[in-house]
Design a protein around this motif. Structure first.
Motif, mmCIF file in Angstrom:
data_model
loop_
_atom_site.group_PDB
_atom_site.id
_atom_site.type_symbol
_atom_site.label_atom_id
_atom_site.label_comp_id
_atom_site.label_asym_id
_atom_site.label_seq_id
_atom_site.Cartn_x
_atom_site.Cartn_y
_atom_site.Cartn_z
ATOM 1 N N SER A 59 -2.095 -7.769 -23.945
ATOM 2 C CA SER A 59 -2.169 -6.693 -24.153
ATOM 3 C C SER A 59 -1.340 -6.072 -25.559
ATOM 4 C CB SER A 59 -1.500 -5.665 -23.122
ATOM 5 O OG SER A 59 -0.122 -6.003 -22.894
ATOM 6 N N LYS A 60 -1.002 -7.490 -26.091
ATOM 7 C CA LYS A 60 -0.178 -7.168 -27.479
ATOM 8 C C LYS A 60 -0.751 -8.055 -28.673
ATOM 9 C CE LYS A 60 4.067 -6.395 -24.678
ATOM 10 N NZ LYS A 60 4.306 -5.205 -25.116
ATOM 11 N N PRO A 61 -0.350 -7.585 -29.867
ATOM 12 C CA PRO A 61 -0.981 -8.369 -30.967
ATOM 13 C C PRO A 61 -0.423 -9.772 -30.972
ATOM 14 C CG PRO A 61 0.124 -6.360 -31.441
ATOM 15 C CD PRO A 61 0.543 -6.428 -30.082
ATOM 16 N N ALA A 62 -1.396 -10.826 -31.168
ATOM 17 C CA ALA A 62 -1.248 -11.940 -30.929
ATOM 18 C C ALA A 62 -1.340 -12.753 -32.314
ATOM 19 C CB ALA A 62 -1.944 -12.844 -29.734
ATOM 20 N N LEU A 63 -0.446 -13.242 -33.138
ATOM 21 C CA LEU A 63 -0.637 -13.719 -34.497
ATOM 22 C C LEU A 63 -0.963 -15.304 -34.431
ATOM 23 C CD1 LEU A 63 2.329 -11.944 -36.404
ATOM 24 C CD2 LEU A 63 -0.155 -11.212 -36.201
ATOM 25 N N GLN A 64 -1.278 -15.810 -35.329
ATOM 26 C CA GLN A 64 -1.648 -17.057 -35.357
ATOM 27 C C GLN A 64 -2.312 -17.813 -34.381
ATOM 28 O OE1 GLN A 64 -0.436 -19.216 -38.084
ATOM 29 N NE2 GLN A 64 0.544 -17.473 -38.969
ATOM 30 N N TRP A 311 9.668 -23.238 -27.884
ATOM 31 C CA TRP A 311 10.274 -22.279 -28.565
ATOM 32 C C TRP A 311 9.172 -21.225 -29.563
ATOM 33 C CZ3 TRP A 311 9.670 -27.460 -30.268
ATOM 34 C CH2 TRP A 311 9.058 -27.614 -31.639
ATOM 35 N N CYS A 312 9.767 -20.193 -29.858
ATOM 36 C CA CYS A 312 8.917 -19.287 -30.624
ATOM 37 C C CYS A 312 9.302 -19.202 -32.037
ATOM 38 C CB CYS A 312 9.414 -17.812 -30.059
ATOM 39 S SG CYS A 312 8.199 -16.378 -30.677
ATOM 40 N N GLY A 313 8.233 -19.451 -32.759
ATOM 41 C CA GLY A 313 8.505 -19.768 -34.186
ATOM 42 C C GLY A 313 8.978 -18.472 -34.993
ATOM 43 N N GLU A 314 9.222 -18.760 -36.380
ATOM 44 C CA GLU A 314 9.786 -17.667 -37.166
ATOM 45 C C GLU A 314 8.536 -16.655 -37.654
ATOM 46 O OE1 GLU A 314 11.779 -15.712 -40.445
ATOM 47 O OE2 GLU A 314 12.400 -16.660 -38.751
ATOM 48 N N ARG A 315 7.195 -17.069 -37.264
ATOM 49 C CA ARG A 315 6.258 -16.162 -37.748
ATOM 50 C C ARG A 315 5.601 -15.558 -36.616
ATOM 51 N NH1 ARG A 315 4.621 -21.010 -40.859
ATOM 52 N NH2 ARG A 315 4.678 -20.905 -43.038
ATOM 53 N N THR A 316 6.121 -15.726 -35.339
ATOM 54 C CA THR A 316 5.462 -15.231 -34.136
ATOM 55 C C THR A 316 6.732 -14.435 -33.309
ATOM 56 O OG1 THR A 316 5.557 -17.215 -32.975
ATOM 57 C CG2 THR A 316 3.562 -16.609 -34.237
ATOM 58 N N GLN A 318 8.032 -11.469 -33.449
ATOM 59 C CA GLN A 318 8.302 -10.026 -33.492
ATOM 60 C C GLN A 318 8.560 -9.352 -32.197
ATOM 61 O OE1 GLN A 318 5.450 -12.037 -34.723
ATOM 62 N NE2 GLN A 318 5.489 -11.564 -36.682
ATOM 63 N N LEU A 319 9.285 -8.406 -32.020
ATOM 64 C CA LEU A 319 9.704 -8.136 -30.695
ATOM 65 C C LEU A 319 8.479 -7.572 -29.818
ATOM 66 C CD1 LEU A 319 12.754 -6.303 -31.890
ATOM 67 C CD2 LEU A 319 12.796 -8.436 -30.713
ATOM 68 N N ASP A 320 7.712 -6.757 -30.323
ATOM 69 C CA ASP A 320 6.629 -6.204 -29.502
ATOM 70 C C ASP A 320 5.319 -6.875 -29.719
ATOM 71 O OD1 ASP A 320 5.933 -5.737 -32.273
ATOM 72 O OD2 ASP A 320 5.738 -3.592 -32.244
ATOM 73 N N HIS A 321 5.227 -8.197 -29.966
ATOM 74 C CA HIS A 321 4.069 -8.889 -30.023
ATOM 75 C C HIS A 321 4.013 -10.057 -28.653
ATOM 76 C CE1 HIS A 321 3.457 -7.190 -33.652
ATOM 77 N NE2 HIS A 321 2.654 -8.141 -34.337
ATOM 78 N N VAL A 348 20.155 -9.412 -31.703
ATOM 79 C CA VAL A 348 20.712 -9.145 -30.240
ATOM 80 C C VAL A 348 19.714 -8.491 -29.383
ATOM 81 C CG1 VAL A 348 22.344 -7.514 -29.455
ATOM 82 C CG2 VAL A 348 23.220 -8.571 -31.501
ATOM 83 N N THR A 349 18.637 -7.954 -29.966
ATOM 84 C CA THR A 349 17.760 -7.089 -29.269
ATOM 85 C C THR A 349 16.593 -8.149 -28.725
ATOM 86 O OG1 THR A 349 17.674 -5.171 -30.419
ATOM 87 C CG2 THR A 349 15.836 -5.263 -29.392
ATOM 88 N N LEU A 350 16.473 -9.238 -29.448
ATOM 89 C CA LEU A 350 15.453 -10.030 -29.033
ATOM 90 C C LEU A 350 15.970 -11.057 -28.139
ATOM 91 C CD1 LEU A 350 13.129 -11.895 -29.768
ATOM 92 C CD2 LEU A 350 14.101 -13.175 -31.467
#
Length: 506
Positions: A59-64, A311-316, A318-321, A348-350
């Protein structure tokens, strides 16, 4: 890797609107419902729905993500994987989380190492063995110098997909889709090779299963026993300075073992014959990860069963993705890579989203900035995390902030890699915090992809043995040299802490 058979329970797969959805007969689990400790506050604007399922990322934007021509084939391939056994087991993940919690307090140290991207064409038992024993060598050096257990994580048995800075690549006026790793398409610059093929997902699963089978055999079949420490040296390393330095440590380990045997130690004890070894990769290709997400029958919690650590990469990140949404719900220990672009408030939020119960060992922050930017930016990130009371394991990735192009080859300079590790330790010493681990792209092969170090690889040597399909890797000699430097820093830290404790007790 303890073979704790936490089998998936009540999982079935079916296509829905052209995509795979893996469902449980139980309702989706609320993250807040399983929290056993006070939750850190996530801003209301990012909370959204409180429930999580293995498909909620959709339901959220998925990059890469790859662009497949036929989504029905993606569904079929993912359904086949969903029917397969898990690659790892939930109990192993829980043990790893305990080990990573120790690293957060300085009672252990984490070594991540392996290929930038695994390749189908380079798959062989010998290559797996050579990377494995190089990691054993490095962990021996680190344990001997640091005086703490070393948590070993291989970038192997799943590290296939790679994020790209651009969706296409142009050579001599011809533009084709970018190579995204063998799990998606091929490296050859042809239209056919660069077409995204969903059945590569199944091939990647099968290669990962075979790789894990061999790694488990090595770890528990006697190959990793301490009595073999002097036999782990790679043949081409025997006459190098690093090879000689390693053999000196191996001799001292052998002497210590003989002394303990003389004192009555039982050589059949598990720690003498076995070792723990875990796998990790970037959580990038979400169709694949979803197909391997399983419900643990012993805890009723969801685990990503493609690897012990994701792990989640630098490019992916995003808090709402989609990637953060997926990772917040799996109970594996996880990591997030951050660059100098990370804002202290956002980190901190992440962390609060990914580890709402603030459980030690759950989350590692993997820093990739380059030495200068790390000294400038990392203190503010550490301060923000400290103020929030959050517990993370800090890890240095000295590779991705130091990539450059020389004579047409992507490369990295050993001196820059070592400088970033030096900066990482320096900043933690200044802040009074704990350097928890290093994350290296490396190989057991005698390649010439990174410049410098004791191997004396020059710019002119790059075309000699440049075998990577993606980013440049440290060769075995350079990797072991890094291990000796990190061991020196761990020893210095241990001695300073001991001196400080002695002074405080007077």
């Amino acid at each position: 890797m303890k073979l704790q058979m936490s089998q998936p329970q009540g999982v079935r797969a079916r296509p829905c609107a052209g995509v795979l959805r893996v469902h449980s007969r139980r309702p989706a689990v609320s993250v807040s419902a399983i929290a056993s400790e006070p939750r850190l506050v996530v801003p209301a604007s990012l909370q959204g729905a409180s429930t999580w399922s293995s498909t909620s990322w959709r339901s959220k934007p998925a990059l890469q993500q790859p662009e497949y021509l036929d989504q029905s084939e993606v569904v079929k391939a993912c359904e086949e994987i969903a029917r397969m056994p898990p690659l790892i087991f939930a109990g192993e993940c829980r043990t790893l989380q305990q080990r990573l919690a120790k690293a957060a307090t300085g009672e252990a140290f984490v070594l991540f190492g392996g290929d930038c991207a695994e390749a189908f064409s380079q798959f062989s038992a010998n290559r797996i063995r050579d990377l494995y024993r190089l990691l054993l060598q490095m962990s021996t050096v680190l344990a001997f110098g640091g005086g703490v257990p070393i948590v070993k994580l291989g970038r192997i048995a799943g590290q296939f997909a790679k994020p790209r800075s651009a969706p296409t690549e142009t050579i001599n006026g011809v533009t084709l889709p970018a190579y995204r790793g063998d799990i998606i398409n091929g490296p050859e610059f042809t239209e056919e090779a660069r077409r995204c093929d969903p059945w590569r997902l199944v091939r990647a699963y099968n290669q990962s299963a075979a790789t894990l089978n061999l790694l488990r055999g090595f770890s528990y079949g006697g190959y990793a026993g301490l009595s073999r420490v002097s036999q782990w040296n790679l043949d081409f390393m025997k006459n190098t300075p690093e090879g000689h330095a390693y053999m000196d440590i191996a001799k001292r380990v052998d002497e210590a073992i003989q002394f303990m045997i003389a004192c009555g130690m039982d050589t059949n004890m598990p720690f003498m014959r076995e070792t723990e070894f875990y796998t990790c990769h970037e959580c990038l290709l979400l169709d694949y990860e979803e197909a391997l997400t399983r419900l643990d029958s012993t805890t009723d919690r969801w685990y990503g069963c493609s690897a012990h650590f994701l792990w989640c990469g630098e490019r992916t990140r995003q808090l709402d993705h989609a990637h953060v949404e997926f990772m917040r719900g799996v109970n594996n220990p996880i990591g997030v890579k951050v660059s100098d672009k990370m804002d202290p408030n956002d980190i901190v939020t992440l962390i609060a989203m990914l580890n709402p119960t603030n459980k030690p060992g759950r989350l590692s922050i993997i820093v990739r900035m380059g030495a200068r930017k790390l000294r400038e930016r990392m203190p503010a990130l550490i301060e923000a995390v400290q103020r929030s009371g959050q517990v993370v394991t800090w890890v240095c990735d000295p590779m991705h902030g130091n990539t450059e192009t020389v004579t047409g080859y992507k490369t990295r300079r050993y001196e820059n890699i070592r400088s970033e590790i030096e900066a990482f330790f320096d900043v933690h010493e200044q802040m009074g915090t704990v350097p928890g681990g290093v994350h290296l792209e490396m190989t057991g092969d005698n390649v010439t992809e990174c410049i410098g170090g004791g191997a004396s690889v020059s710019e002119d040597d790059l075309n000699s043995r440049y075998h990577t399909h993606c980013d440049p890797r440290l060769n075995a000699e350079q990797s072991l040299e890094i291990a000796f430097y990190v061991a020196q820093r761990l020893r210095q830290r241990r001695e300073k802490l001991a001196a400080k404790a002695a002074a405080a007790s007077q």
